[in-house]
Structure formats: C-alpha cells, structure tokens
Design a protein around this motif. Structure first.
Motif, PDB file in Angstrom:
ATOM      1  N   ILE A  35      -4.234  -0.645  -0.452  1.00 30.97           N
ATOM      2  CA  ILE A  35      -2.919  -1.644   0.309  1.00 30.97           C
ATOM      3  C   ILE A  35      -3.420  -1.725   1.453  1.00 30.97           C
ATOM      4  O   ILE A  35      -3.178  -2.705   2.389  1.00 30.97           O
ATOM      5  N   THR A  36      -4.317  -1.585   2.229  1.00 36.24           N
ATOM      6  CA  THR A  36      -5.080  -1.778   3.403  1.00 36.24           C
ATOM      7  C   THR A  36      -5.718  -2.491   3.087  1.00 36.24           C
ATOM      8  O   THR A  36      -6.061  -3.468   4.161  1.00 36.24           O
ATOM      9  N   ALA A  37      -6.889  -3.301   2.051  1.00 37.93           N
ATOM     10  CA  ALA A  37      -7.485  -3.634   1.507  1.00 37.93           C
ATOM     11  C   ALA A  37      -6.536  -5.145   1.572  1.00 37.93           C
ATOM     12  O   ALA A  37      -6.718  -6.503   1.709  1.00 37.93           O
ATOM     13  N   PHE A  38      -5.335  -5.068   1.433  1.00 36.20           N
ATOM     14  CA  PHE A  38      -4.922  -6.144   0.908  1.00 36.20           C
ATOM     15  C   PHE A  38      -4.054  -6.630   1.661  1.00 36.20           C
ATOM     16  O   PHE A  38      -4.082  -7.921   2.897  1.00 36.20           O
ATOM     17  N   LEU A  39      -3.985  -5.303   2.944  1.00 35.81           N
ATOM     18  CA  LEU A  39      -3.787  -6.033   4.494  1.00 35.81           C
ATOM     19  C   LEU A  39      -4.551  -6.778   5.202  1.00 35.81           C
ATOM     20  O   LEU A  39      -4.257  -7.692   6.425  1.00 35.81           O
ATOM     21  N   ASP A  40      -5.571  -6.610   5.105  1.00 35.22           N
ATOM     22  CA  ASP A  40      -6.848  -7.107   5.626  1.00 35.22           C
ATOM     23  C   ASP A  40      -7.034  -7.957   5.157  1.00 35.22           C
ATOM     24  O   ASP A  40      -7.122 -10.000   5.294  1.00 35.22           O
ATOM     25  N   ARG A  41      -6.478  -8.960   4.088  1.00 34.66           N
ATOM     26  CA  ARG A  41      -6.385 -10.174   3.355  1.00 34.66           C
ATOM     27  C   ARG A  41      -5.638 -11.057   3.706  1.00 34.66           C
ATOM     28  O   ARG A  41      -5.620 -12.059   4.343  1.00 34.66           O
ATOM     29  N   LEU A  42      -4.320 -10.350   3.912  1.00 30.96           N
ATOM     30  CA  LEU A  42      -3.348 -11.163   4.167  1.00 30.96           C
ATOM     31  C   LEU A  42      -3.837 -11.735   6.055  1.00 30.96           C
ATOM     32  O   LEU A  42      -4.124 -12.444   5.908  1.00 30.96           O
ATOM     33  N   ALA A  43      -5.025 -10.341   6.681  1.00 36.78           N
ATOM     34  CA  ALA A  43      -5.001 -11.075   8.494  1.00 36.78           C
ATOM     35  C   ALA A  43      -7.130 -12.022   7.839  1.00 36.78           C
ATOM     36  O   ALA A  43      -5.962 -13.074   8.529  1.00 36.78           O
ATOM     37  N   ASP A  44      -7.236 -11.975   6.713  1.00 37.01           N
ATOM     38  CA  ASP A  44      -8.108 -13.048   6.591  1.00 37.01           C
ATOM     39  C   ASP A  44      -7.255 -14.265   5.792  1.00 37.01           C
ATOM     40  O   ASP A  44      -7.830 -15.315   6.432  1.00 37.01           O
ATOM     41  N   THR A  45      -6.436 -14.325   5.220  1.00 33.05           N
ATOM     42  CA  THR A  45      -6.092 -15.086   4.732  1.00 33.05           C
ATOM     43  C   THR A  45      -5.128 -16.249   6.361  1.00 33.05           C
ATOM     44  O   THR A  45      -5.182 -17.262   6.277  1.00 33.05           O
ATOM     45  N   TRP A  46      -4.635 -15.513   6.603  1.00 29.02           N
ATOM     46  CA  TRP A  46      -3.525 -15.948   8.126  1.00 29.02           C
ATOM     47  C   TRP A  46      -5.118 -17.227   8.812  1.00 29.02           C
ATOM     48  O   TRP A  46      -4.407 -18.170   9.270  1.00 29.02           O
ATOM     49  N   LYS A  47      -5.783 -16.837   9.529  1.00 28.68           N
ATOM     50  CA  LYS A  47      -7.140 -17.031  10.237  1.00 28.68           C
ATOM     51  C   LYS A  47      -6.433 -18.240   9.297  1.00 28.68           C
ATOM     52  O   LYS A  47      -7.187 -19.275  10.021  1.00 28.68           O
ATOM     53  N   THR A  48      -6.456 -18.864   8.176  1.00 32.44           N
ATOM     54  CA  THR A  48      -6.696 -20.502   7.379  1.00 32.44           C
ATOM     55  C   THR A  48      -5.321 -20.771   8.278  1.00 32.44           C
ATOM     56  O   THR A  48      -5.898 -22.434   7.897  1.00 32.44           O
ATOM     57  N   ASN A  49      -4.681 -21.346   8.438  1.00 26.78           N
ATOM     58  CA  ASN A  49      -2.991 -20.919   8.764  1.00 26.78           C
ATOM     59  C   ASN A  49      -2.871 -22.252   7.319  1.00 26.78           C
ATOM     60  O   ASN A  49      -2.713 -23.292   8.058  1.00 26.78           O
ATOM     61  N   ASP A  50      -3.068 -21.551   6.632  1.00 28.44           N
ATOM     62  CA  ASP A  50      -2.904 -22.335   5.380  1.00 28.44           C
ATOM     63  C   ASP A  50      -1.594 -21.586   4.537  1.00 28.44           C
ATOM     64  O   ASP A  50      -1.824 -20.725   3.972  1.00 28.44           O
ATOM     65  N   GLY A  51      -0.264 -21.732   4.210  1.00 27.94           N
ATOM     66  CA  GLY A  51       1.177 -21.819   3.804  1.00 27.94           C
ATOM     67  C   GLY A  51       0.325 -21.417   2.435  1.00 27.94           C
ATOM     68  O   GLY A  51       0.873 -20.558   1.842  1.00 27.94           O
ATOM     69  N   THR A  52      -0.010 -22.432   1.544  1.00 24.98           N
ATOM     70  CA  THR A  52      -0.072 -22.384   0.433  1.00 24.98           C
ATOM     71  C   THR A  52      -0.950 -21.514   0.563  1.00 24.98           C
ATOM     72  O   THR A  52      -0.793 -20.137  -0.703  1.00 24.98           O
ATOM     73  N   ALA A  53      -2.348 -21.019   0.752  1.00 26.14           N
ATOM     74  CA  ALA A  53      -2.862 -19.655   0.594  1.00 26.14           C
ATOM     75  C   ALA A  53      -2.486 -18.946   0.624  1.00 26.14           C
ATOM     76  O   ALA A  53      -3.123 -17.294   0.227  1.00 26.14           O
ATOM     77  N   LEU A  54      -1.627 -18.467   1.607  1.00 25.88           N
ATOM     78  CA  LEU A  54      -0.720 -17.189   2.152  1.00 25.88           C
ATOM     79  C   LEU A  54       0.434 -17.034   1.022  1.00 25.88           C
ATOM     80  O   LEU A  54       0.219 -15.605   1.229  1.00 25.88           O
ATOM     81  N   SER A  55       0.813 -17.865   0.464  1.00 25.29           N
ATOM     82  CA  SER A  55       1.880 -18.173  -0.843  1.00 25.29           C
ATOM     83  C   SER A  55       1.076 -16.963  -1.475  1.00 25.29           C
ATOM     84  O   SER A  55       2.032 -16.172  -2.405  1.00 25.29           O
ATOM     85  N   GLU A  56      -0.020 -17.630  -1.651  1.00 22.65           N
ATOM     86  CA  GLU A  56      -1.079 -16.898  -3.279  1.00 22.65           C
ATOM     87  C   GLU A  56      -0.664 -15.065  -2.906  1.00 22.65           C
ATOM     88  O   GLU A  56      -1.015 -14.673  -4.267  1.00 22.65           O
ATOM     89  N   LEU A  57      -0.141 -14.788  -1.772  1.00 20.42           N
ATOM     90  CA  LEU A  57      -0.903 -13.486  -1.926  1.00 20.42           C
ATOM     91  C   LEU A  57       0.887 -12.459  -2.639  1.00 20.42           C
ATOM     92  O   LEU A  57       1.315 -11.968  -2.488  1.00 20.42           O
ATOM     93  N   PHE A  58       1.516 -13.425  -2.711  1.00  9.97           N
ATOM     94  CA  PHE A  58       2.695 -13.245  -2.935  1.00  9.97           C
ATOM     95  C   PHE A  58       3.258 -13.719  -4.690  1.00  9.97           C
ATOM     96  O   PHE A  58       2.307 -14.347  -5.690  1.00  9.97           O
ATOM     97  N   THR A  59       4.179 -12.669  -5.306  1.00  7.71           N
ATOM     98  CA  THR A  59       4.182 -12.952  -7.150  1.00  7.71           C
ATOM     99  C   THR A  59       4.955 -13.720  -6.853  1.00  7.71           C
ATOM    100  O   THR A  59       5.801 -15.408  -6.184  1.00  7.71           O
ATOM    101  N   ALA A  60       4.908 -14.773  -8.428  1.00  7.65           N
ATOM    102  CA  ALA A  60       5.501 -16.062  -7.982  1.00  7.65           C
ATOM    103  C   ALA A  60       7.069 -16.086  -8.198  1.00  7.65           C
ATOM    104  O   ALA A  60       7.126 -17.418  -7.703  1.00  7.65           O
ATOM    105  N   ASP A  61       7.872 -15.538  -8.336  1.00  2.12           N
ATOM    106  CA  ASP A  61       8.769 -14.611  -7.662  1.00  2.12           C
ATOM    107  C   ASP A  61       9.224 -14.147  -6.550  1.00  2.12           C
ATOM    108  O   ASP A  61      10.248 -13.849  -5.714  1.00  2.12           O
ATOM    109  N   GLY A  62       8.188 -14.091  -5.649  1.00  2.00           N
ATOM    110  CA  GLY A  62       8.033 -13.396  -4.558  1.00  2.00           C
ATOM    111  C   GLY A  62       9.056 -13.694  -3.051  1.00  2.00           C
ATOM    112  O   GLY A  62       9.566 -15.511  -4.098  1.00  2.00           O
ATOM    113  N   SER A  63       9.656 -12.700  -2.436  1.00  9.13           N
ATOM    114  CA  SER A  63      10.331 -13.337  -0.914  1.00  9.13           C
ATOM    115  C   SER A  63       9.601 -13.083  -0.297  1.00  9.13           C
ATOM    116  O   SER A  63       9.562 -12.405   0.476  1.00  9.13           O
ATOM    117  N   LEU A  64      10.309 -13.866   1.110  1.00  9.44           N
ATOM    118  CA  LEU A  64       9.655 -13.996   2.302  1.00  9.44           C
ATOM    119  C   LEU A  64      11.577 -13.847   3.340  1.00  9.44           C
ATOM    120  O   LEU A  64      11.829 -15.320   3.200  1.00  9.44           O
TER     121      LEU A  64
END
Length: 156
Positions: A35-64
């Motif tokens: 889970i800590t690694a997942f949050l690190d992946r969130l931070a790394d993906t956020w750096k790209t400022n790419d919404g599509t890349a960040l959405s891949e951290l969600f399940t297909a039916d995920g919500s925000l």
C-alpha cells in the motif's frame, strides 16, 4: 505478520472502556509495504500531470470525489477530471502521501487514511488534504475503488 493496530470507535477513546476500542484486521508487513508502494506510485504518476495515467490507478468502475465536491465515475471520468485540473490549477504540481492508517476489509480490499500534500511548482504547499480511500488488490498491487480527498473543516 505485524501486530494488530488499534482504532478508536469513540472520541476521545476511553482506555478503561474496552467497548471504545476495536482491534483492526491484521495486515502483514508485505501488505502494508504494498500500500505504501501504491501511494509512492501515485506520487510518481502525479509528477507527469497526465490525467489518463493517473486514472490507471483506479479500477475500471472506480470513483473520485475531489475536495471541491465534484464527482468522477469510471476511469474515463477520472481521466477527464484530472486532465482538466492538470491543465489548470494543478499544472506543474507534485504530491506526496503519508499513510496514517490502513484497515483490511477482506482479503482483497483495504481502507486507507493518509495525508496528501500537493506542492505547487514554486515549492509552496498548494493544498493539504486527508485522503480516505477504498483499495482493491490487483495482482501484486492495489487500485483505488473509491477515493475521497477532503479538507478537514476548522471547528466553528
């Protein structure tokens, strides 16, 4: 296996009253590291400022539901919301998350609480939120099922 983590049912918890404290489901050190690694992946993906890349951290039916109360459903909705914000007020930002508490819901789901800090390109803190999220195990990693970053209100 790690020892159990205690969680308060009432505030403030009364150490003399066992009913005010519950034992959380035990998570292994490996699960917590994942889970800590997942949050690190969130931070790394956020750096790209790419919404599509960040959405891949969600399940297909995920919500925000973002701190402004706007809701996005499914990866396409999450990608669109983050894409809009990364082209605007979140452009050039980075983020970091500090895991505060994790509770296993069952073998494939966990509820997490974390502090998320969004940092502006200038290095100043742009926003600090409490992140509450339901995660689902996905292979060796995790994905957001429901993600709720919110700002804690000041006491009136």
């Amino acid at each position: 296996m790690t020892s159990g983590v205690r969680a308060s049912l009432s505030y403030p918890p009364d150490p003399g009253d066992p009913a005010s404290i519950i034992e959380e489901t035990i998570m292994t050190t490996t699960e917590l590291s994942g889970i800590t690694a997942f949050l690190d992946r969130l931070a790394d993906t956020w750096k790209t400022n790419d919404g599509t890349a960040l959405s891949e951290l969600f399940t297909a039916d995920g919500s925000l539901i973002n701190p402004f109360g706007e809701r996005a459903d499914g990866r396409n909705g999450v990608a669109a919301m983050y894409g809009e914000y990364f082209r605007g007020m979140l452009a050039g930002t980075t983020t970091s998350c500090t895991l505060e508490r994790t509770r296993a819901v069952d073998g494939d789901h966990a509820l997490l609480d974390a502090e998320q800090i969004i940092t502006a390109p200038t290095g100043e803190t742009a926003l600090t939120v409490h992140l509450s999220a339901l995660l689902r195990r996905d292979g060796d990693g995790w994905r957001f099922v429901d993600c709720r970053p919110y700002v804690v209100a000041d006491r009136p």
